[in-house]
Design a protein around this motif. Structure first.
Motif, PDB file in Angstrom:
ATOM      1  N   LYS A 188       0.829  -1.215   0.000  1.00 34.17           N
ATOM      2  CA  LYS A 188       0.000   0.000   0.000  1.00 34.17           C
ATOM      3  C   LYS A 188       0.856   1.256   0.000  1.00 34.17           C
ATOM      4  N   VAL A 189       1.942   1.232   0.791  1.00 37.87           N
ATOM      5  CA  VAL A 189       2.839   2.399   0.814  1.00 37.87           C
ATOM      6  C   VAL A 189       3.508   2.575  -0.541  1.00 37.87           C
ATOM      7  N   THR A 190       3.907   1.466  -1.138  1.00 40.98           N
ATOM      8  CA  THR A 190       4.539   1.536  -2.460  1.00 40.98           C
ATOM      9  C   THR A 190       3.582   2.108  -3.497  1.00 40.98           C
ATOM     10  N   ARG A 191       2.338   1.664  -3.442  1.00 40.30           N
ATOM     11  CA  ARG A 191       1.350   2.180  -4.401  1.00 40.30           C
ATOM     12  C   ARG A 191       1.110   3.669  -4.165  1.00 40.30           C
ATOM     13  N   GLU A 192       1.107   4.098  -2.910  1.00 37.13           N
ATOM     14  CA  GLU A 192       0.910   5.516  -2.610  1.00 37.13           C
ATOM     15  C   GLU A 192       2.063   6.343  -3.169  1.00 37.13           C
ATOM     16  N   LYS A 193       3.295   5.826  -3.050  1.00 38.10           N
ATOM     17  CA  LYS A 193       4.444   6.554  -3.591  1.00 38.10           C
ATOM     18  C   LYS A 193       4.400   6.594  -5.114  1.00 38.10           C
ATOM     19  N   MET A 194       3.894   5.528  -5.729  1.00 36.48           N
ATOM     20  CA  MET A 194       3.756   5.527  -7.187  1.00 36.48           C
ATOM     21  C   MET A 194       2.752   6.582  -7.643  1.00 36.48           C
ATOM     22  N   LYS A 195       1.682   6.756  -6.863  1.00 38.79           N
ATOM     23  CA  LYS A 195       0.713   7.815  -7.191  1.00 38.79           C
ATOM     24  C   LYS A 195       1.367   9.189  -7.098  1.00 38.79           C
ATOM     25  N   GLU A 196       2.144   9.382  -6.045  1.00 41.15           N
ATOM     26  CA  GLU A 196       2.816  10.673  -5.892  1.00 41.15           C
ATOM     27  C   GLU A 196       3.761  10.922  -7.061  1.00 41.15           C
ATOM     28  N   GLU A 197       4.465   9.888  -7.483  1.00 35.98           N
ATOM     29  CA  GLU A 197       5.395  10.043  -8.596  1.00 35.98           C
ATOM     30  C   GLU A 197       4.646  10.347  -9.893  1.00 35.98           C
ATOM     31  N   SER A 198       3.487   9.707 -10.089  1.00 36.82           N
ATOM     32  CA  SER A 198       2.679   9.992 -11.291  1.00 36.82           C
ATOM     33  C   SER A 198       2.265  11.451 -11.314  1.00 36.82           C
ATOM     34  N   TRP A 199       1.861  11.983 -10.161  1.00 31.54           N
ATOM     35  CA  TRP A 199       1.466  13.390 -10.115  1.00 31.54           C
ATOM     36  C   TRP A 199       2.664  14.310 -10.311  1.00 31.54           C
ATOM     37  N   ASN A 200       3.823  13.941  -9.818  1.00 27.05           N
ATOM     38  CA  ASN A 200       5.013  14.777 -10.027  1.00 27.05           C
ATOM     39  C   ASN A 200       5.383  14.838 -11.502  1.00 27.05           C
ATOM     40  N   ILE A 201       5.252  13.689 -12.184  1.00 26.26           N
ATOM     41  CA  ILE A 201       5.503  13.680 -13.635  1.00 26.26           C
ATOM     42  C   ILE A 201       4.483  14.569 -14.344  1.00 26.26           C
ATOM     43  N   HIS A 202       3.234  14.501 -13.900  1.00 25.71           N
ATOM     44  CA  HIS A 202       2.184  15.329 -14.502  1.00 25.71           C
ATOM     45  C   HIS A 202       2.486  16.806 -14.280  1.00 25.71           C
ATOM     46  N   PHE A 203       2.946  17.148 -13.090  1.00 23.00           N
ATOM     47  CA  PHE A 203       3.283  18.551 -12.820  1.00 23.00           C
ATOM     48  C   PHE A 203       4.429  19.009 -13.719  1.00 23.00           C
ATOM     49  N   PHE A 204       5.373  18.124 -13.969  1.00 15.96           N
ATOM     50  CA  PHE A 204       6.506  18.496 -14.804  1.00 15.96           C
ATOM     51  C   PHE A 204       6.063  18.762 -16.240  1.00 15.96           C
ATOM     52  N   GLU A 205       5.130  17.958 -16.754  1.00 18.51           N
ATOM     53  CA  GLU A 205       4.697  18.106 -18.146  1.00 18.51           C
ATOM     54  C   GLU A 205       3.638  19.191 -18.321  1.00 18.51           C
ATOM     55  N   TYR A 206       2.726  19.293 -17.371  1.00 15.50           N
ATOM     56  CA  TYR A 206       1.558  20.171 -17.553  1.00 15.50           C
ATOM     57  C   TYR A 206       1.592  21.415 -16.658  1.00 15.50           C
ATOM     58  N   GLY A 207       2.593  21.502 -15.824  1.00 15.76           N
ATOM     59  CA  GLY A 207       2.687  22.647 -14.942  1.00 15.76           C
ATOM     60  C   GLY A 207       2.031  22.359 -13.602  1.00 15.76           C
ATOM     61  N   ARG A 208       2.379  23.197 -12.616  1.00 15.65           N
ATOM     62  CA  ARG A 208       1.850  23.014 -11.264  1.00 15.65           C
ATOM     63  C   ARG A 208       1.262  24.339 -10.786  1.00 15.65           C
ATOM     64  N   GLY A 209       0.212  24.245 -10.042  1.00 14.69           N
ATOM     65  CA  GLY A 209      -0.422  25.465  -9.545  1.00 14.69           C
ATOM     66  C   GLY A 209      -1.620  25.853 -10.398  1.00 14.69           C
ATOM     67  N   VAL A 210      -2.032  27.115 -10.246  1.00 13.18           N
ATOM     68  CA  VAL A 210      -3.257  27.582 -10.893  1.00 13.18           C
ATOM     69  C   VAL A 210      -3.163  27.501 -12.405  1.00 13.18           C
ATOM     70  N   CYS A 211      -1.984  27.734 -12.964  1.00 10.62           N
ATOM     71  CA  CYS A 211      -1.832  27.814 -14.417  1.00 10.62           C
ATOM     72  C   CYS A 211      -1.589  26.441 -15.058  1.00 10.62           C
ATOM     73  N   MET A 212      -1.859  25.375 -14.349  1.00  3.20           N
ATOM     74  CA  MET A 212      -1.638  24.027 -14.878  1.00  3.20           C
ATOM     75  C   MET A 212      -2.605  23.736 -16.031  1.00  3.20           C
ATOM     76  N   TYR A 213      -2.093  23.068 -17.066  1.00  3.46           N
ATOM     77  CA  TYR A 213      -2.961  22.569 -18.141  1.00  3.46           C
ATOM     78  C   TYR A 213      -3.829  21.445 -17.553  1.00  3.46           C
ATOM     79  N   ARG A 214      -5.150  21.546 -17.726  1.00  5.63           N
ATOM     80  CA  ARG A 214      -6.040  20.508 -17.215  1.00  5.63           C
ATOM     81  C   ARG A 214      -6.576  19.721 -18.411  1.00  5.63           C
ATOM     82  N   THR A 215      -6.231  18.447 -18.450  1.00  8.30           N
ATOM     83  CA  THR A 215      -6.551  17.614 -19.612  1.00  8.30           C
ATOM     84  C   THR A 215      -7.235  16.330 -19.143  1.00  8.30           C
ATOM     85  N   SER A 216      -7.488  15.468 -20.112  1.00 11.00           N
ATOM     86  CA  SER A 216      -8.075  14.168 -19.781  1.00 11.00           C
ATOM     87  C   SER A 216      -7.125  13.339 -18.924  1.00 11.00           C
ATOM     88  N   LYS A 217      -5.813  13.582 -19.070  1.00 15.01           N
ATOM     89  CA  LYS A 217      -4.831  12.897 -18.233  1.00 15.01           C
ATOM     90  C   LYS A 217      -5.020  13.285 -16.764  1.00 15.01           C
TER      91      LYS A 217
END
Length: 1230
Positions: free
Chosen positions: A463-492
């Motif tokens: 469960k902890v491993t899966r939680e860390k994988m989720k965090e990593e997925s969101w970090n990758i998303h922040f890197f590609e789509y931006g973080r904060g208010v100006c983030m691109y919001r897509t189907s991803k």
């Protein structure tokens, strides 16, 4: 009115000439006025169907010279009076001047110049126009006011040609949609159809297509249904109807009346037949859609939108969509749903520049932000104008928000305007003793879950491993789509949300997706300042909060100590202070406690603001209207998606029971915490549609069991057990026992349901739900819910006063409808500034609607059985003052019914008592009483001071005896009390105090002996009222005879009482029999005179002709002494004394003569005697001697006929106003 001269070729086509001279012709439209025959009917029909201006102005004046065939229309009028004034002005001022000219062309030029000069002068001296409505539209507005009797305050929004189905026959005409009413008018071949419906009375609004009514709009009220069809643009008409009905519902819900937008941008081009109000409503609708799409605050105003493309670096392509620009944001939404969405706050923008155009990238625009992101827009149609608008908004946006002053010029209406800027000391760490909130608090830095995270066991493995994988997925998303208010919001982004947000990012993403982050960024320090002002204040909301604090997730260890409880108290109290309209509602504590687990206090506060004011509108007000509306939407969705189950659930009555708790707490109270939080994740991203989807999925999963249920309890148990076993198998938090699950688990608990599977199934089966469809369904349900609440309020009020009134339930309900309509009319056209004071939805039902004196006078005149002609308004004003016990110049429905009930269902004593009290203070103003003295005091030279009125000797003796007995009883009681106290000092039982308290609370019944005495001025006013009351009665002469006799008797009784007071004690008592014997034959004589029908009425009611005698000489004094009567009266013949002759300032004068007293003789014909007074018992006894008066006051009246007449009053007024012009048609044509 004068109009700019227009050329007319056929002067006599469809017009009739009524007056003429060598230069001008006055004409009337055929079909207007009396007569006209078949031609008039056809012309009237054409005018209605073709929307001719002749329906508004059926009179006109033409200018013609010599033998010319060309005429000039120079004036038009809606009434004969108006056009006649213009005609007389022309004859007086121009005829003589025009006779001097030799050339016809010069005459025409002079007339046209003169008329244009008059118009220019009127425009110069007149008020500036508030709107830019085109002439055709203003003409239609005038037509609406004339046809339906509307005042100028009623603003027309738009009008459309259509057919109204009356039975099976369509009537072609025009539908007028105003701010407060739907009106329809048709005139076809002599048959007139007129319809007026208030928007507040609409219960259902549908657009449907059937065989009987092809593509029609159905407008339903409580009483009937109206069908309209044959629209040129039915969609536009229906949307406008929806908006106006919605505004009316908001007014019923929270007294939010319509106010025109004064800052509406000017149209880019002239719009034909479109009013400023229509443009205002269109702009409002666009603003609402814009704010809902991007989760922006209520004060955000859309400035404009344009088609464009956005370069998306993550897909390396240009996405087609629209750019939206408002006062604080630049937003983008792709044409294809969920492909891309972008929100750029202007506070984050650093550079806006125009890039070089090319064939590949035409008209590009680059926008850079503080977090080093650059957005490239292209294919902009008017790039230069767009850049200028963005630049203007950027100049108004401060680089760095400063406290509460960083708001825009139009702050959010929900923000209390009195809040000062937050103190700067909040960021300095240590918390002063008198301060309730500081950034140094643990809950101000992190969520409660992080504070207690140390208790989490680390050996959870996968469960902890899966939680860390989720965090990593969101970090990758922040890197590609931006973080904060100006983030691109897509189907991803949506996929990541559905897979579950990591607990470490949950608070941040909730703030981002809900729009709360924007509000928090623009209001730094606001929460801390709000807490300091709110804490320590004791209100109903704070009491309810304290009661519910320990019921908020008691199973979670974060709320089993003072830290979590104190944070929850501060957030809820601050919000209740911010928005007193909502205050606090149960279920807010559950939602807020979950927010505090993942967010800081300030973040939880702004999330609560977003929930209550934007994402769940009206959910948490006093009547949970929003939740009831969505409950209705859920029932409708169940009928469409699960028809078989819907029928069974309706039989069991389950849907309305289960859905309210689901929606109010977002499933947090019915599901295990870890599972419900996953739904909250989706809710903040998708909105309310997720809650509907999951609710339908829960019903679908249990369909077979629910169909076989035998009763409601079994169905509730099935659904409860199912929801209790929805689990989140991926959570890393320690398991939290769900109290509801422990209570309903049973011996054989059902299998566990994976929360992710439930959410996935809801998207697969019911993911086609659209937000705009839900809003459409919400509108329909809002009409039903609010009207249902209004009906509930009516029933509650009627039940509350039913025991205190003799009216039937049906009569009380009819009266309530009229009373409420009068209040709402005041909000429309009356003192709208005080409407909020009159209608407070948070008050008890009985106090919600109140009317002022002017509205009460109108209702009294229409409903009261006592008709007093011109005196009715005066009498109703007095009754209003009598009923207004708290002196706030407003009365509620109970007070209103109390006044009417006495008139309709009281016995003679009650009716006379009411009439008697209407002529005493506070009902009788001092000004009204003094008006009876003005005429006589002007001629009076009597400077001798008058003694104040005293009680009669007999009453005085009775008072002495009573007071003596009371003193004796009091002495005996005190002596006995001393004896008891000496025996034993025993504390009184609590029941004794309860009895004493109940005795104090009991309303004291007023007896006739409690009524104060009436002086002569007040008696005069009562006589005037009675005379006016009897003037329209069939038994008029008999009643005049009776009141004259009674008035004469009461005047003498008052004189006798005065003699006792003046002569004193025993002397007066000895003279009483002889005085009464002396009065008796005189009464017989006066009755004989009354029998002749000449002077009886006038002897008792001499106010019709006030005769003030000149200063009397010695001879006249001798004549006066010969008159042995106690009082003398001016004489007026009964035949000439009419009701209209009695004005409010006329006076009844009793000319008193004492026994040779010169001081009394000098007052003959002067002001009424201040020593004169009578009691109610004397008035009642005197009235009982006259059969005609007894019959009049014992007569029963039927209020139903009055209520029916009151409902038809507006229709009668319209007929009267429209027929008033016809009376002039009999004038001779010159």
């Amino acid at each position: 009115m004068w109009i700019t001269p227009e050329e007319v070729l056929l002067a006599n086509a469809l017009w009739v000439s009524e007056r003429a001279n060598p230069y001008f012709i006055l004409q009337r439209r055929k079909g207007h006025g009396r007569g006209g025959g078949i031609t008039g009917l056809l012309v009237g029909t054409l005018d209605v169907v073709l929307d001719s201006s002749a329906r508004v102005a059926p009179y006109r004046i033409l200018h013609q010279t010599g033998e010319s065939q060309i005429f000039w229309n120079i004036a038009c009028g809606s009434s004969r009076k108006e056009i006649t004034e213009h005609w007389e002005w022309l004859e007086t001022n121009l005829l003589q001047t025009l006779s001097i000219f030799d050339n016809d062309d010069d005459i025409t030029t002079f007339v046209k110049g003169k008329i244009q000069g008059i118009i220019a002068e009127e425009n110069k001296s007149g008020k500036p126009q508030e709107d830019e409505d085109p002439g055709k539209f203003r003409e239609a507005e005038l037509k609406m006011r004339k046809l339906f009797g509307m005042p100028e305050e009623e603003k027309l929004v738009n009008y459309y040609p259509c057919s109204y189905w009356k039975g099976r026959v369509p009537r072609q005409g025009w539908i007028y949609l105003s701010v407060n009413h739907l009106c329809f008018y048709s005139f076809l071949l002599g048959k007139e159809v007129s319809l007026v419906v208030q928007w507040t009375e609409v219960t259902q609004l549908d657009k449907n297509a059937t065989l009987v009514f092809p593509e029609s709009i159905r407008v339903s009220t409580r009483d009937t249904e109206h069908f309209f069809s044959m629209f040129l643009n039915i969609n536009e008409t229906f949307k406008l109807m929806e908006q106006l009905a919605n505004i009316a519902m908001r007014q019923l819900l929270d007294n939010e009346s319509f106010a025109a937008d004064r800052f509406l941008p000017k149209p880019g081009k002239t719009l034909k037949n479109v009013s400023a109000l229509k443009r205002d409503l269109d702009a409002r609708a666009k603003n609402e859609r814009y704010r809902a799409l991007f989760r922006l605050t209520q004060d955000e105003r859309l400035d404009g939108h344009t088609d464009c493309t956005l370069w998306t670096p993550f897909t390396k392509m240009h996405v087609v969509g629209q750019m939206f620009v408002s006062n604080n944001y630049i937003c983008f939404a792709s044409r294809e749903e969920d492909l891309c969405q972008l929100i750029i706050p202007l506070r984050e923008v650093t550079i806006v520049e125009k890039a070089d155009s090319s064939s590949v990238l035409p008209s590009p625009l680059s926008i850079s932000t503080k977090n080093k992101m650059t957005f490239l827009f292209a294919n902009l149609k008017d790039r230069d104008f767009l850049v200028q608008r963005i630049s203007d908004f950027l100049q108004r946006t401060p680089d760095r928000p400063c406290g509460l002053n960083a708001q825009s010029e139009n702050p959010s209406p929900s923000t209390p305007p009195s809040l000062p800027p937050s103190p700067s000391v909040l960021g300095l760490g240590e918390m002063p003793q008198n301060q309730h909130y500081s950034p140094s608090l643990p809950t101000a830095k992190q969520g409660l879950l992080q504070i207690y995270q140390q208790d989490v066991p680390e050996e959870l493995g996968p469960k902890v491993t899966r939680e860390k994988m989720k965090e990593e997925s969101w970090n990758i998303h922040f890197f590609e789509y931006g973080r904060g208010v100006c983030m691109y919001r897509t189907s991803k982004t949506r996929e990541l949300v559905l897979n579950g947000i990591p607990e470490s990012l949950r608070g941040e993403l909730w703030l981002l997706f809900s729009g709360a982050q924007n509000e928090m960024a623009t209001h730094p320090g606001y929460y801390g300042s709000l807490v300091e002002q709110a804490m320590g204040k004791c209100t109903l909301a704070t009491e309810e909060i304290e009661r519910d604090l320990h019921r908020s997730m008691p199973e979670h260890h974060a709320f089993q100590n003072e830290m979590g409880i104190a944070a929850l108290r501060r957030v809820l109290t601050a919000y209740a202070y911010r928005n007193p309209g909502i205050g606090y509602c149960q279920a807010m504590n559950i939602v807020t406690s979950v927010l505090l687990l993942y967010c800081t206090e300030e973040e939880a506060f702004w999330l609560l603001v977003a929930l209550c004011e934007r994402m769940l509108p009206d959910y948490y007000n006093t009547r949970v209207v929003g939740a009831l509306v969505d409950q209705g939407v859920f029932e409708e969705l169940t009928r469409e998606c699960l028809p078989l189950l819907y029928e069974r659930m309706q039989e069991l009555g389950v849907i309305s029971t289960i859905s309210l708790s689901w929606f109010l707490t977002l499933f947090l109270s019915v599901m295990p915490f870890d599972s419900a939080v996953l739904l909250v994740d989706c809710f903040f991203y998708e909105g309310i549609k997720v809650i509907f989807q999951v609710s339908l999925a829960v019903l679908h999963a249990n369909m077979d069991q629910l169909l076989s249920c035998s009763d409601e309890g079994e169905a509730m148990t099935i659904l409860g057990r199912y929801l209790d076993n929805v689990v989140n198998k991926q959570t890393v938090s320690p398991p939290i026992p769900h109290l509801h699950a422990l209570l309903t688990s049973g011996n054989n608990p059902p299998p566990e349901i994976d929360a992710f599977e439930l959410i996935k199934a809801s998207y697969e089966k019911f993911g086609s739900l659209r937000a705009d469809v839900i809003e459409q369904m919400r509108f329909k349900q809002r009409l039903k819910v609010i009207q249902s609440l209004e009906d509930t309020a009516k029933r509650s009020v009627v039940r509350a006063i039913m025991t205190d009134s003799a009216f039937t339930i049906e009569e009380l309900e009819e009266l309530y409808v009229l009373f409420k309509a009068k209040h709402i009319m005041s909000c429309y056209w009356g003192a709208s500034s005080t409407a909020a004071e009159r209608h407070d939805p948070s008050l008890p039902y009985l106090e919600q609607y109140r009317i002022d004196c002017g509205q009460f006078v109108q209702l009294f005149s229409a409903l009261a059985p006592w008709s007093c002609g011109l005196h009715t308004n005066t009498l109703s004003s007095r009754l209003f003052r009598l009923l207004d016990q708290n002196k706030d110049t407003l009365i509620n429905f109970k007070e209103f019914v109390t006044g009417l009930s006495g008139m309709y269902h009281g016995d003679m004593t009650e009716k006379l008592k009411l009439l008697y009290k209407l002529h005493l203070p506070p009902a009788l103003c001092p000004e009204e009483a003094e008006s009876a003295l003005e005429a006589t005091q002007f001629f009076t030279d009597d400077d001798t001071p008058q003694d104040p009125p005293f009680l009669s000797h007999l009453d005085f003796l009775a008072q002495e005896v009573t007071s003596g007995e009371e003193l004796k009883e009091a002495g005996e009681a005190s002596a006995a009390g001393d004896t008891d106290d000496r025996k034993e000092e025993k504390p009184k039982d609590y029941k004794y105090y309860l009895r004493m308290w109940a005795k104090e609370k009991e309303p004291k019944k007023e007896s006739i002996k409690d009524l104060p005495r009436m002086n002569q001025e007040q008696f005069i006013e009562m006589c005037k009222t009675l005379y006016n009351m009897f003037s329209e009665d069939p038994m008029e002469q008999e009643l005049y005879h009776g009141i004259a006799t009674v008035a004469s008797l009461l005047l003498r009784i008052g004189e006798v009482g005065k003699k006792f007071t003046n002569n004193g004690g025993r002397k007066a008592e000895a003279q009483l029999p002889s005085t009464i014997d002396a009065l008796q034959p005189e009464r017989e004589d006066s009755s004989g005179e009354g029998g002749s029908g000449q002077s009886l009425v006038s002897k008792a009611l001499a106010e019709a002709q006030l005769e003030t005698p000149p200063p009397t000489a010695a001879g006249s004094d001798e004549d006066a002494k010969d008159d042995t009567s106690v009082s003398s009266y001016s004489v007026v013949s009964a035949g000439s004394l009419q009701c209209e002759d009695i004005a409010d300032d006329t006076v009844l004068i009793g000319c008193m003569s004492g026994e040779g007293g010169d001081g009394v003789d000098r007052r003959r014909g002067s002001a009424p005697d201040a020593d004169w007074s009578i009691t109610f018992e004397q008035v009642l006894a005197s009235f009982l001697t006259e059969t005609s008066l007894v019959d009049y006051f014992e007569k029963k009246h039927d209020i139903q006929s009055k209520i029916a007449a009151c409902k038809l009053l507006r229709a009668v007024e319209r007929q009267t106003s429209s027929s008033s012009d016809h009376d002039f048609s009999s004038l001779t044509t010159q």
